[in-house]
Motif scaffolding. Structure first.
Motif, PDB file in Angstrom:
ATOM      1  N   SER A  74      55.922 -29.403 -19.460  1.00  8.14           N
ATOM      2  CA  SER A  74      55.075 -28.747 -18.472  1.00  8.14           C
ATOM      3  C   SER A  74      55.062 -29.553 -17.183  1.00  8.14           C
ATOM      4  N   GLY A  75      55.637 -28.980 -16.130  1.00  7.20           N
ATOM      5  CA  GLY A  75      55.655 -29.656 -14.836  1.00  7.20           C
ATOM      6  C   GLY A  75      54.240 -29.902 -14.338  1.00  7.20           C
ATOM      7  N   TYR A  76      53.960 -31.122 -13.913  1.00  6.47           N
ATOM      8  CA  TYR A  76      52.618 -31.498 -13.479  1.00  6.47           C
ATOM      9  C   TYR A  76      52.175 -30.683 -12.260  1.00  6.47           C
ATOM     10  N   ILE A  77      50.994 -30.123 -12.348  1.00  9.30           N
ATOM     11  CA  ILE A  77      50.393 -29.368 -11.252  1.00  9.30           C
ATOM     12  C   ILE A  77      49.241 -30.186 -10.680  1.00  9.30           C
ATOM     13  N   PRO A  78      49.305 -30.574  -9.409  1.00  4.09           N
ATOM     14  CA  PRO A  78      48.227 -31.391  -8.823  1.00  4.09           C
ATOM     15  C   PRO A  78      46.886 -30.657  -8.872  1.00  4.09           C
ATOM     16  N   ILE A  79      45.905 -31.300  -9.487  1.00  8.80           N
ATOM     17  CA  ILE A  79      44.584 -30.666  -9.612  1.00  8.80           C
ATOM     18  C   ILE A  79      43.461 -31.592  -9.173  1.00  8.80           C
TER      19      ILE A  79
END
Length: 418
Positions: A255-260
Motif C-alpha cells: 500500500s503506497g503511503y498516503i500523507p495524512i
C-alpha cells in the motif's frame, strides 16, 4: 436511528479504504440448508476473480477508535477525526440488508482497537458467528485479525470466516518502531503462525476423518505500507518472500503511503501515493509466485531498487543477456516463461502449439505474446536477427521508444474521435 447508522457507515467505510488487502476469495464455502449467499468462487471489494468477474463487498471498520498512535494511520488516537463505532447487531443488519439488495457479495471487516485486543476481537467474532449461525449467511467474509487477541478467539473466528489477515504495517522492525513504537512484528507472527498450524492440522486430519470443519479456507494475507519509511525495494520484497515461505500466505499487499499528517517522522512526498513503485512491487511479487524467480535474482546488493522505467522482468533480462535468446521451438516451459513479453498463458500455448510444427513470427503474434518486446529475447523459425547483435541499453531504449510511439498513436486515434 437511520440517519445515525448512515453517518456511522460514512465514517467507518471511509476509514476502511486505506486497507488494500482485498482479493478474490478462493473459498469453497457452499450454501447448505437454504441459507443465504454462497462464497464459492466469489471475491470481494470491486476487484477481479481468477475467472475475470468483478465483485464487491461491504468494507467497513467496526470502530475507528484506537488505543494506538501509529503515525501513518488515519485512525490513530491523536488524530482529530470524527469517531464512531458500530454495535454487533448493526454490522449484521447492514450486511444482510446490503446482500439482499444485491449491493454486495460479502463482508470485509476490520477495526481499530479499543480497550485491548481481546475486547475488540470478541466483538468481531460475535459478528461473524451471528452471521453464520443465526442469519445463515454463506457469503464471503474476510476478517482482520487483532494483534494481541487470544488464541482461543482466533481459532473460533477461523471457523466462520473465509479469509483472515493481519497487517505487518512496515516492511522492517526498525521502520515499525519508528512510526508505531507500541507495535511489533512478533505480534503479527504469533497469529499468522497459529492460523497456519491450524489449517495444516485440519488438512492432515482429512486423510483420516471423513468430515473436518472449514477453517479459513481462503487462507491468510498481510499488508505493508510502502514509502513511509526508507526501506529499499530489496528489503521490502525479502520481507514478503520470508512471510510467504514461513506462513504460507495467499497474498502480500503493498500500500503506497498516503500523507495524512504533518508528523516530522514521515516523508514529504506530495499528495499522491508512490503508485509506480507500488506497481513494480506487485510485478515482482508476481514473478516470485508464478514465474519461478528467486527474489535474489531480481533484487540484491547490486540492484537494491526496482527500475521505475521498465518492469522487473525486463530489467532482469537486460542484466542477464547471456541467458538469451531463448529458442521457443526447443526451450522448456520455465525458460520461455522468463522471456519479457511472454506470460504464463502464452508460455503454455507455445509449448502446446509447437507439438504440431515449428513456430513462426505470425503464429507467435496470434498466440498473444507482446511480440515487439519478446522478439529481442527469442529465436523462432524465421528470426531475422540474433540477440547478440544488440547491447542491453540499446534494447531498453528501443522498447521504451516503441511503447511511447504506441501510446502516442492510441492517444491520437482517441482524439480524432472527437
Amino acid at each position: 436511528m437511520f440517519e445515525r447508522i448512515r453517518e456511522k457507515l460514512e465514517i467507518l467505510a471511509d476509514a476502511a479504504k486505506y486497507d488494500v488487502s482485498c482479493s478474490s476469495s478462493g473459498s469453497n464455502r457452499k450454501n447448505h440448508n437454504k441459507g443465504l449467499g454462497d462464497a464459492e468462487g466469489s471475491g470481494i471489494c470491486h476487484t477481479y476473480t481468477e475467472d475475470g468477474r468483478c465483485v464487491s463487498l461491504l468494507k467497513i471498520l467496526l470502530t475507528n477508535h484506537c488505543i494506538y498512535d501509529c503515525a501513518f494511520c488515519v485512525s490513530r488516537k491523536s488524530n482529530d477525526v470524527k469517531r464512531a463505532a458500530f454495535t454487533v447487531d448493526e454490522v449484521v443488519s447492514l450486511t444482510m440488508n446490503f446482500y439482499r439488495r444485491n449491493y454486495i457479495e460479502g463482508l470485509f471487516l476490520s477495526s481499530g482497537i479499543f480497550k485491548n485486543g481481546d475486547y475488540t476481537m470478541e466483538r468481531l467474532l460475535n459478528i461473524v458467528k451471528k452471521l453464520r449461525t443465526e442469519e445463515r449467511f454463506n457469503g464471503y467474509i474476510h476478517l482482520k485479525t487483532i494483534p494481541g487477541a487470544s488464541a482461543e478467539l482466533l481459532q473460533e473466528a477461523g471457523l466462520y470466516v473465509d479469509r483472515m489477515s493481519i497487517n505487518l504495517e512496515m516492511p522492517t522492525e526498525l521502520g515499525l518502531k519508528l512510526l508505531a513504537p507500541d507495535k511489533s512484528h512478533e505480534d503479527v507472527k504469533a497469529p499468522l503462525g497459529l492460523i497456519k498450524d491450524k489449517i495444516q492440522q485440519l488438512n492432515n486430519e482429512k486423510a483420516l476423518i471423513k468430515s473436518t470443519p472449514k477453517f479459513v479456507p481462503a487462507g491468510q494475507s498481510t499488508q505493508m505500507v510502502i514509502g513511509a519509511t526508507p526501506e529499499s525495494d530489496k528489503e521490502i520484497m525479502h520481507t514478503a518472500d520470508h512471510y510467504y515461505r514461513k506462513f504460507n500466505l495467499k497474498r502480500v499487499y503493498y500500500s503506497g503511503y498516503i500523507p495524512i499528517s504533518n508528523d516530522n517522522r514521515l516523508p514529504i512526498i506530495g499528495s499522491q501515493p508512490p503508485l509506480i513503485r507500488e506497481n513494480r512491487l506487485y510485478q515482482t511479487d508476481w514473478l516470485m509466485r508464478f514465474y519461478g524467480f528467486n527474489i535474489t535474482e531480481i533484487l540484491n546488493d547490486a540492484n537494491p531498487n526496482l527500475d521505475a522505467d521498465i518492469d522487473p522482468k525486463l530489467s532482469w533480462a537486460l542484466r542477464n543477456l547471456d541467458q538469451f535468446p531463448v529458442d521457443v521451438n526447443t526451450a522448456d516451459y520455465k525458460q520461455i516463461l522468463r522471456v519479457p513479453g511472454i506470460g504464463v498463458t502464452s508460455a503454455l500455448k507455445i509449448v502446446q502449439s509447437r507439438k504440431f510444427g515449428r513456430l513462426y513470427e505470425n503464429q507467435l503474434k496470434k498466440i498473444g505474446i507482446a511480440f515487439n518486446r519478446a522478439r529481442h529475447f527469442i529465436r523462432y523459425a524465421d528470426s531475422p536477427l540474433q540477440l547478440k547483435e544488440f547491447e542491453g541499453g540499446h534494447i531498453k531504449n528501443l522498447i521504451l521508444s516503441e511503447s511511447t510511439s504506441k501510446y502516442s498513436k492510441q492517444a491520437t486515434n482517441q482524439l480524432s474521435l472527437f
